[in-house]
Design a protein around this motif. Structure first.
Motif, PDB file in Angstrom:
ATOM      1  N   ALA A  54       0.828  -1.206   0.000  1.00  0.00           N
ATOM      2  CA  ALA A  54       0.000   0.000   0.000  1.00  0.00           C
ATOM      3  C   ALA A  54       0.860   1.253   0.000  1.00  0.00           C
ATOM      4  O   ALA A  54       0.519   2.266  -0.623  1.00  0.00           O
ATOM      5  N   ALA A  55       2.000   1.193   0.705  1.00  0.00           N
ATOM      6  CA  ALA A  55       2.907   2.345   0.754  1.00  0.00           C
ATOM      7  C   ALA A  55       3.770   2.443  -0.501  1.00  0.00           C
ATOM      8  O   ALA A  55       4.393   3.480  -0.745  1.00  0.00           O
ATOM      9  N   GLY A  56       3.826   1.364  -1.285  1.00  0.00           N
ATOM     10  CA  GLY A  56       4.611   1.394  -2.516  1.00  0.00           C
ATOM     11  C   GLY A  56       6.089   1.199  -2.328  1.00  0.00           C
ATOM     12  O   GLY A  56       6.880   1.401  -3.261  1.00  0.00           O
ATOM     13  N   GLY A  70       3.582 -20.747  -0.540  1.00  0.00           N
ATOM     14  CA  GLY A  70       3.459 -19.565  -1.381  1.00  0.00           C
ATOM     15  C   GLY A  70       4.599 -18.580  -1.326  1.00  0.00           C
ATOM     16  O   GLY A  70       4.434 -17.424  -1.722  1.00  0.00           O
ATOM     17  N   LYS A  71       5.779 -18.993  -0.869  1.00  0.00           N
ATOM     18  CA  LYS A  71       6.881 -18.046  -0.712  1.00  0.00           C
ATOM     19  C   LYS A  71       7.316 -17.460  -2.052  1.00  0.00           C
ATOM     20  O   LYS A  71       7.462 -16.242  -2.195  1.00  0.00           O
ATOM     21  N   THR A  72       7.537 -18.310  -3.051  1.00  0.00           N
ATOM     22  CA  THR A  72       7.972 -17.824  -4.365  1.00  0.00           C
ATOM     23  C   THR A  72       6.885 -16.974  -5.011  1.00  0.00           C
ATOM     24  O   THR A  72       7.163 -15.922  -5.605  1.00  0.00           O
ATOM     25  N   THR A  73       5.660 -17.424  -4.891  1.00  0.00           N
ATOM     26  CA  THR A  73       4.536 -16.682  -5.475  1.00  0.00           C
ATOM     27  C   THR A  73       4.454 -15.277  -4.898  1.00  0.00           C
ATOM     28  O   THR A  73       4.306 -14.289  -5.631  1.00  0.00           O
ATOM     29  N   ILE A  74       4.545 -15.169  -3.577  1.00  0.00           N
ATOM     30  CA  ILE A  74       4.457 -13.865  -2.929  1.00  0.00           C
ATOM     31  C   ILE A  74       5.590 -12.958  -3.403  1.00  0.00           C
ATOM     32  O   ILE A  74       5.381 -11.769  -3.675  1.00  0.00           O
ATOM     33  N   ALA A  75       6.801 -13.503  -3.514  1.00  0.00           N
ATOM     34  CA  ALA A  75       7.933 -12.685  -3.957  1.00  0.00           C
ATOM     35  C   ALA A  75       7.693 -12.114  -5.349  1.00  0.00           C
ATOM     36  O   ALA A  75       7.935 -10.927  -5.605  1.00  0.00           O
ATOM     37  N   ARG A  76       7.211 -12.940  -6.273  1.00  0.00           N
ATOM     38  CA  ARG A  76       6.947 -12.471  -7.636  1.00  0.00           C
ATOM     39  C   ARG A  76       5.860 -11.397  -7.656  1.00  0.00           C
ATOM     40  O   ARG A  76       5.980 -10.379  -8.338  1.00  0.00           O
ATOM     41  N   LEU A  77       4.802 -11.653  -6.897  1.00  0.00           N
ATOM     42  CA  LEU A  77       3.701 -10.697  -6.896  1.00  0.00           C
ATOM     43  C   LEU A  77       4.087  -9.394  -6.201  1.00  0.00           C
ATOM     44  O   LEU A  77       3.563  -8.333  -6.544  1.00  0.00           O
ATOM     45  N   LEU A  78       4.989  -9.473  -5.237  1.00  0.00           N
ATOM     46  CA  LEU A  78       5.481  -8.259  -4.579  1.00  0.00           C
ATOM     47  C   LEU A  78       6.159  -7.345  -5.587  1.00  0.00           C
ATOM     48  O   LEU A  78       5.897  -6.134  -5.626  1.00  0.00           O
ATOM     49  N   ALA A  79       7.060  -7.913  -6.386  1.00  0.00           N
ATOM     50  CA  ALA A  79       7.769  -7.103  -7.380  1.00  0.00           C
ATOM     51  C   ALA A  79       6.782  -6.458  -8.337  1.00  0.00           C
ATOM     52  O   ALA A  79       6.879  -5.260  -8.654  1.00  0.00           O
ATOM     53  N   ASP A  80       5.815  -7.222  -8.798  1.00  0.00           N
ATOM     54  CA  ASP A  80       4.820  -6.700  -9.734  1.00  0.00           C
ATOM     55  C   ASP A  80       3.963  -5.621  -9.093  1.00  0.00           C
ATOM     56  O   ASP A  80       3.605  -4.629  -9.738  1.00  0.00           O
TER      57      ASP A  80
END
Length: 438
Positions: A54-56, A70-80
């Motif tokens: 939310a803070a960007g 879901g560790k890898t999934t979360i990392a990818r979605l974080l970057a996006d």
């Protein structure tokens, strides 16, 4: 990969771009953080990850959790989610040359105004020197590090690296989250060829691992099974023991309830019977290990503090030996618990002390036991009059440690059984001295 979704695919592509023969887990991977199941405590609006998104801006972090959460999934979605460049290395397959290349590419991207999220899978497998190699790049902001590990970071990672990253704990997926994954699979592929009881048994065998569950579901789809399988047929097909549950799951909960109550009632023979019923039916041994640990702290506690030690050792022994050899350790723990003296005094003390803490809010401790690291704090009375117990007669000062606005409470009431009989004597002795010295 030990994660729910692989890091070999982009985070949020057009699903039509995936090959039709791509693994089911790949085709079902989340395209947004809101689609990640079972980790709302992190990805929700009030979670650490939700707030950062939310803070960007992201801080470096270590994602610690079991496989398939879901560790890898979360990392990818974080970057996006925050518009960062995503790069990844695996400590299993990468060496120093790969790390140097990743950091050089991140430096070049930074010159072009592009921030890099570097995802390091199985980060605990890098040695101490390699972990130290991350520090200068993290400190100067070349990369935002997101490491994934199934090992306890306190033991597996350098203190220097841990001091620069926030440790976020992912939970093993609960049955509700696993059910959601199966529902997504069925929405895509159609109903699984299972009876309701077998479907529940399939979820139980996953033990919180979403990737494993989807792989098992894909095996069932690929087999083109015509008639729904019941739990026994499912176990035979997968060559894996599955628990036999009835349609409303009463069998599962009835047996674990019977085991717990037999242990609490010190009936070692009945305890062994119900433990055997669950193990031979295919119950996940780790589930039983967790429940035995709970019994040790809820129903035995300080009456025999070794009960918890025995259960933790049994859990470790099972993890080391696996089935069926490791199940003997669970049997030994069950025997120990059932024959141990019983007390729920610690359990009741927890409930009453937590209730009291919620009701009293933020009362200050008395000034004499407050820390006074500065001159100002000393001048206003912090630490004044503190009695160092080791200097007192019998090593006991008898001071009052309760907030001034609160009467002393008696949460813990040890019973006259087992080791707590000795604890009771100590408390009575200290109460007597306290009355004399106050």
């Amino acid at each position: 990969m030990s994660d729910l979704f692989p890091d070999s695919l982009p985070a949020a592509p057009d699903p039509d771009a995936l090959r039709e023969d791509a693994p089911l887990a790949d085709r079902l991977r989340p395209r947004d953080l809101s689609e990640v199941v079972g980790q709302d405590h992190l990805t929700g609006p009030e979670g650490a990850i939700g707030r950062m998104v939310a803070a960007g801006r992201l801080s470096s972090m270590i994602l610690w959790g079991p496989p398939g959460t879901g560790k890898t999934t979360i990392a990818r979605l974080l970057a996006d989610s925050v518009g960062m460049r995503f790069a990844s290395v695996s400590a299993v397959f990468s060496g120093v040359a790969d790390l140097k290349k990743a950091f050089a590419e991140a430096d070049k991207a930074a010159e072009a105004g592009q921030r890099t999220l570097l995802f390091v899978d199985e980060i605990h497998r890098f040695n101490r020197a390699q972990q130290d190699g991350f520090l200068p790049f993290v400190e100067r902001g070349t990369v935002t590090l997101v490491g994934a590990t199934t090992e306890n970071p306190s033991f597996a990672l350098n203190a220097a690296l841990l001091s620069r990253a926030q440790v976020l704990i992912l939970q093993r997926l609960a049955n509700e989250a696993l059910d959601q994954l199966l529902e997504r699979a069925e929405h895509l592929e159609g109903a699984l060829p299972l009876t309701p009881a077998a479907r529940e048994a399939l979820v139980a065998t996953a033990d919180g691992d979403g990737r494993f569950l989807l792989n098992q579901a894909e095996t069932l789809y690929n087999a083109k099974i015509e008639e729904p399988l019941d739990p026994a047929a499912l176990g035979a097909f997968l060559q894996r023991r599955v628990a036999v549950y009835d349609k409303d799951r009463e069998g599962h909960y009835n047996l674990i309830s019977a085991l717990h109550k037999a242990v609490r009632g010190s009936d070692v023979q009945a305890s062994l019977y119900y433990l055997a019923r669950m193990l031979t039916a295919g119950e996940e041994p780790r589930f039983l290990a967790r429940r035995l640990i709970r019994m040790a702290v809820e129903d035995i506690g300080m009456a025999d503090p070794q009960a918890l030690v025995q259960c933790m050792a049994a859990k470790d022994a099972y993890e080391f030996l696996g089935s069926p050899e490791g199940e003997l350790a669970l049997v030994q723990a069950c025997i120990y618990l059932a024959t141990a003296p019983k007390s729920n005094a610690a359990y009741m003390a927890m409930k009453s002390s937590f209730k009291s803490a919620r009701e009293t809010g933020s009362l200050m401790p008395p000034q004499n036991i407050l820390n006074a690291p500065t001159k100002l704090m000393k001048d206003i009375g912090y630490g004044s009059g503190y009695s160092y117990d080791h200097d007192a007669e019998d090593g006991f000062s008898g001071d009052n440690y309760w907030p001034e606005e609160m009467e002393p409470q008696a949460y813990y009431q040890p019973v006259e059984r087992g080791f707590e009989r000795e604890v009771r004597k100590r408390l009575d002795y200290w109460d007597k001295l306290r009355r004399e010295r106050q």
